[in-house]
Motif scaffolding. Sequence first.
Motif, short mmCIF file in Angstrom:
data_model
loop_
_atom_site.label_atom_id
_atom_site.label_comp_id
_atom_site.label_asym_id
_atom_site.label_seq_id
_atom_site.Cartn_x
_atom_site.Cartn_y
_atom_site.Cartn_z
N ALA A 6 0.82 -1.22 0.00
CA ALA A 6 0.00 0.00 0.00
C ALA A 6 0.85 1.26 0.00
O ALA A 6 0.49 2.26 -0.61
N VAL A 10 4.68 4.93 -6.61
CA VAL A 10 4.24 4.54 -7.94
C VAL A 10 5.25 5.06 -8.95
O VAL A 10 5.53 6.26 -8.98
N ARG A 14 4.11 4.59 -14.72
CA ARG A 14 2.75 4.10 -14.46
C ARG A 14 1.75 5.24 -14.35
O ARG A 14 0.54 5.02 -14.47
N TRP A 18 -2.52 7.57 -16.76
CA TRP A 18 -3.54 8.34 -16.04
C TRP A 18 -3.46 9.81 -16.39
O TRP A 18 -4.49 10.50 -16.45
N ALA A 98 -9.08 5.89 -11.92
CA ALA A 98 -7.80 5.41 -11.38
C ALA A 98 -8.01 4.71 -10.04
O ALA A 98 -7.36 3.69 -9.74
N LEU A 99 -8.91 5.23 -9.22
CA LEU A 99 -9.16 4.62 -7.92
C LEU A 99 -9.88 3.28 -8.05
O LEU A 99 -9.62 2.36 -7.26
N HIS A 101 -9.41 1.25 -10.53
CA HIS A 101 -8.30 0.37 -10.92
C HIS A 101 -7.47 -0.03 -9.70
O HIS A 101 -7.12 -1.20 -9.51
N ARG A 102 -7.18 0.95 -8.85
CA ARG A 102 -6.36 0.69 -7.66
C ARG A 102 -7.06 -0.27 -6.70
O ARG A 102 -6.43 -1.20 -6.16
N ARG A 105 -6.90 -3.82 -8.05
CA ARG A 105 -5.57 -4.41 -7.89
C ARG A 105 -5.34 -4.84 -6.44
O ARG A 105 -4.79 -5.91 -6.18
N ARG A 106 -5.76 -4.02 -5.50
CA ARG A 106 -5.58 -4.37 -4.09
C ARG A 106 -6.36 -5.60 -3.70
O ARG A 106 -5.97 -6.35 -2.81
N VAL A 149 -11.13 2.25 -2.11
CA VAL A 149 -9.70 1.91 -2.05
C VAL A 149 -9.25 1.74 -0.61
O VAL A 149 -8.57 0.77 -0.26
N ARG A 153 -7.54 -1.51 2.50
CA ARG A 153 -6.29 -1.39 3.27
C ARG A 153 -6.43 -2.17 4.56
O ARG A 153 -6.80 -1.64 5.61
#
Length: 482
Positions: A6, A10, A14, A18, A98-99, A101-102, A105-106, A149, A153
């Motif tokens: 986390a 970045v 990458r 974006w 983008a969030l 996508h994030r 991935r998480r 997102v 966490r």
Amino acid sequence: MRVAPAGAPVPARRLLPWALLAAVLMGLTLTRTVDHDESQYVAATVLAAHGLMPYRDFAYLQGPLQPLLFAPIAWAAGAWTWPALRLVNALLGALTIALVHRAARRLGAAPRAAAAAAGLMLCCDILLFSIGVARNDALPAALFAAALVVMTRLRGGAATRGSALLTGLLLGAAAAAKVSYALPAIAYGVWALAAPRRHRPLWLILGAVPPALLVAWCWWTAPEGFLFGVFHFPADAPAEYYAGYPWKLSLAAKLVDSLKFLALGPALVALAFVIGRGRMRALAPLLFACAVAALAPQPTWRQYWLPFLPPLFIALALAWHRRPPGRNWRIAFGITAAAGLAPSVAALVTANGMSLAEAMRTSAAIRATMDRAGVTGPVSTLSPQFLPATGRLPDADFATGPFYFRSRNLLDPGAERRLHLISHARPHVSAHWVLVGGETRRTSGNPDLDRMLAHAAGGPRTPVPGTGFQLVRVEQPPSRTR
């Protein structure tokens, strides 16, 4: 599969996709045609930038966060407030994607699956419209996506105190910007209470306190105006406005419209794919709450489905990762992606509406006419989005643009005076100048409303050269006791 920690930085390469996405969306928003929906959001932000408070000093028909948060942008942008607000919404739209996508991935989606889901979300007309104009959709969507997102966490399978606190803050802020986001926030809160060790509901509630205090303060300073703007107007105005078209408020119309909006883009196919793969899991309560929030208003418009998209496309990424779509699914995604892009492409190549560039040129012509006429003080208009570039403030009584003015009997005369509202049933102009001409078919407006306002002003009219606008002088505006 390896997922970056986390806190890992970045790499710059990458960030390039974006940045390109943000540039494309900013370009699209500057070319999208004018929609009269933008009127009240531009007006509210400008008035807040000059120290006025929503509900207390002017009517506002949404949650209070956006005009207060965006007020510094209007203060800094000045004459360019309208384009600046559009650009901010485009950036928030890119951030939302983008969030998503994030978050995917998480939760374990492979890079290709997460990228595919994010790209398909970009092709939804629901998203492209909502972030392409100066409305109040992009901010709460970005806050909601950020909350999704942070929900991922986890430490040892559970949220940390900090992540729970931040999740509560983000969900509360989204609801403070647009009340429909309260439903997914409540759904997550109930979910957290059902598994307290995993989600830390006490810290979640503590995080929601600051936005809740903002909302409570706005209510406390102007309880009648707050309740009318946030709850009563959205509930009562559609029934009055569509009284001659009762079918528009029917359940059948709601379902047909919703299917149409979801089909203008890959959302409907994504929902079928996710359900077919059985990968909704923990996102199901949020998806259900977002669907209820979209279907609750009368009637349902495309932007109401925006909260549904972030959890849907996160779920799509997970389902895609588990079992990528076959040929038929890919064809369906491709066709619906093209359908979702079609309205935005059509808006670029047709001349049916007024472009933002034309609107800014029109504002410059209005300013020149106002300068020659010696216009000072606030200006009454149903198109307050044209005023920032003129250097004049909108009359607070017309801060809602055409949306309250077109009503008839939602409030009695005394309530209208208290809440800073004017209806065409009791037109009253307390400013010295009126600007008409922005309510046209090219802006999705109703020109009859402008004619009513000009008639109420009653004074001589000065055409604005090269435009359809007129400046109307009110010789002796009557007083209106507050």
